[in-house]
Design an enzyme around this catalytic site. Sequence first.
Site: not given
Length: 264
Positions: A155-157, A163, A54
């Site tokens: 992106h993710c977290t 991702t 993130e």
Amino acid sequence: MTDTADRPVASDAPRELARLASADNFRDVAGPGAGYPVAGGGRVARGVFYRSNELQLTAADAGTLADLGITRIHDLRGQMEIDAHPDVEVAGASWHHVEISGIPMELVSGLEDAESAVRVMREVYDAFVRTPGARAAYAELLTDLATAPVPQLFHCTAGKDRTGWAAALLLEIAGVDRATILTDYLLTNTVSTATRAKYLALIAEHLGEDKKAVYEPTMVVEESYLQTAYDAVTELYGSVDGYLRDGLGLSSDTLTRLRARLVG
């Protein structure tokens, strides 16, 4: 006809060294050095696609991304994740939300042992391939990566699961061998040690020291997780090519354009 005009020239130069203090899993999809070698010759082009966790960025790190020329940021997180930690704006980059379900919090909150955590993680990767929603989201992401101006970032977290699968698919399309893809996938465990330590400390503080071992499988990547996705691909579509074409519905033109951008 491929669209190489808007693709940055592959390079080992300064962008290779770009690291973000506030997003430790940020990296070039092409890999280290001159980029991963691909079947048939050539290497994955640097400076085209980036991956990250993130984007809770310092002003300096946001400036680094702007200096890389990133034009589009794809956020794979759910709305609750975005609301809790919205991305910092990056000058010159548009923001695109393409939601992919990650680790179900209702399952994680009730974990009793590490074995249960591993099972949950494998279910997550299986769902990337089996669920219509995930397939539609990955199709949208890959289509945008093929057609919108580059360089782009997704992106993710944590930048490791949703991702990680997206990055693995890009490297598959480029023609990188499976062993190298696995090595690249596992780099998350090396580059994200600080973030992992921070969250494990919070778990110890709020849930007890003994819970760290229970939750740690959800904070790392393991070969078995990625293999679960590949196993589902083989079962349902026969091959990654079949998954890309029949599962995600990507056209030959889209895949050709992606490979042209990926291979330097």
